[in-house]
Scaffold this motif. Structure first.
Motif, PDB file in Angstrom:
ATOM      1  N   LEU A   1       2.411   1.652  -3.427  1.00  0.00           N
ATOM      2  CA  LEU A   1       1.358   2.153  -4.469  1.00  0.00           C
ATOM      3  C   LEU A   1       0.975   3.593  -4.230  1.00  0.00           C
ATOM      4  O   LEU A   1       0.556   4.437  -5.169  1.00  0.00           O
ATOM      5  N   GLU A   2       1.127   4.039  -2.979  1.00  0.00           N
ATOM      6  CA  GLU A   2       0.939   5.450  -2.454  1.00  0.00           C
ATOM      7  C   GLU A   2       1.935   6.322  -3.211  1.00  0.00           C
ATOM      8  O   GLU A   2       1.249   7.588  -3.931  1.00  0.00           O
ATOM      9  N   LYS A   3       2.868   5.982  -3.347  1.00  0.00           N
ATOM     10  CA  LYS A   3       3.951   6.859  -4.106  1.00  0.00           C
ATOM     11  C   LYS A   3       3.458   7.244  -5.691  1.00  0.00           C
ATOM     12  O   LYS A   3       3.994   7.935  -6.321  1.00  0.00           O
ATOM     13  N   TYR A   4       2.798   6.147  -6.309  1.00  0.00           N
ATOM     14  CA  TYR A   4       2.329   6.246  -7.674  1.00  0.00           C
ATOM     15  C   TYR A   4       1.042   6.726  -7.892  1.00  0.00           C
ATOM     16  O   TYR A   4       0.732   6.738  -9.092  1.00  0.00           O
ATOM     17  N   LYS A   5       0.291   6.921  -6.934  1.00  0.00           N
ATOM     18  CA  LYS A   5      -0.870   7.642  -7.013  1.00  0.00           C
ATOM     19  C   LYS A   5      -0.790   8.955  -8.143  1.00  0.00           C
ATOM     20  O   LYS A   5       0.020   9.950  -7.625  1.00  0.00           O
TER      21      LYS A   5
ATOM     22  N   ILE B   1       0.761  -1.252   0.156  1.00  0.00           N
ATOM     23  CA  ILE B   1       0.041   0.123   0.009  1.00  0.00           C
ATOM     24  C   ILE B   1       0.915   1.385  -0.028  1.00  0.00           C
ATOM     25  O   ILE B   1       0.479   2.139  -0.624  1.00  0.00           O
ATOM     26  N   LYS B   2       2.051   1.203   0.736  1.00  0.00           N
ATOM     27  CA  LYS B   2       2.893   2.384   0.735  1.00  0.00           C
ATOM     28  C   LYS B   2       3.679   2.632  -0.529  1.00  0.00           C
ATOM     29  O   LYS B   2       3.640   3.756  -1.013  1.00  0.00           O
TER      30      LYS B   2
END
Length: 169
Positions: free
Chosen positions: A142-146, A139-140
Motif C-alpha cells: 500500500l505504501e507504494k501506491y500512496k 502495508i508495504k
C-alpha cells in the motif's frame, strides 16, 4: 470511485462492508471467495484463479472483496480505491468463531457453492497469524501506491461506522 479493493484479515467484516458499500455506491460486488472455492472447499489452482482475476479486473466498475495476498500486487494497479481492514487479531478471531458457530453447516452468500461454514484449525491458525505473516507485506504494498490511489485503513469497527455516516451525507 469505480474500482475498489477491500482487503484484510478474515473476520474483519470485509464482505459485509462490501455489500453495504455496494448499496451506498451502486457498484457491483465481486466476492473472490465465490470464485476461488469450488464445492467442498476445493481451491482452484493459482493459474486458474489468475485467469479468473484477469477477466474480473477488466470490468468497468466493481467492489472486489477478498484478501488473496498473492494477487495483491496484480490487483492494486487496476483499482482506484483500497480499503484495508487492520483490526486486532483477537477481534478477528472472535468474529470468525462467532460466524462459524452462528452459520455452522450453511453456505454463506459470499462463499463458493457448497462450501459450508465449519471450524477448521488451519483457518483459525491463519487468522491468528495474519498480523505476523501478512500485515506488513500489505502495508508495504500500500505504501507504494500512496498518492496515486485512495487508500483507507480501518483499525476499529467504529471507524467503519463513522465512514458510512460521512459517506451518506
Amino acid at each position: 470511485m469505480k474500482k475498489v479493493l477491500v482487503i484484510g484479515c478474515p473476520g474483519t467484516g470485509k464482505s459485509t462492508f462490501s455489500s453495504r458499500l455496494s448499496k451506498e455506491s451502486g457498484l457491483p460486488v465481486i466476492h473472490l471467495d465465490s470464485f476461488y472455492w469450488k464445492p467442498g472447499w476445493i481451491s482452484c489452482s493459482n493459474q486458474e484463479f489468475d485467469e479468473i482475476l484477469k477477466n474480473l479486473l477488466l470490468q468497468e466498475t466493481y467492489i472486489m472483496d477478498g484478501n488473496y495476498g498473492r494477487t495483491l500486487d496484480f490487483r492494486i494497479p487496476f483499482a482506484d480505491t483500497v480499503y484495508f481492514f487492520d483490526f486486532p487479531r483477537y477481534l478477528c478471531l472472535y468474529r470468525v468463531i462467532k460466524r462459524t458457530i452462528w452459520n455452522h453447516g450453511t453456505t454463506g452468500e459470499y462463499m463458493g457453492k457448497d462450501c459450508p461454514e465449519s471450524i477448521d484449525y488451519k483457518f483459525i491458525k491463519s487468522v491468528w497469524n495474519f498480523r505476523k505473516n501478512q500485515r506488513m507485506r500489505i502495508i508495504k504494498v500500500l505504501e507504494k501506491y500512496k498518492g496515486s490511489k485512495n487508500i483507507v485503513i480501518f483499525r476499529k469497527p467504529k471507524e467503519v461506522n463513522n465512514y458510512f455516516k460521512s459517506f451518506s451525507k
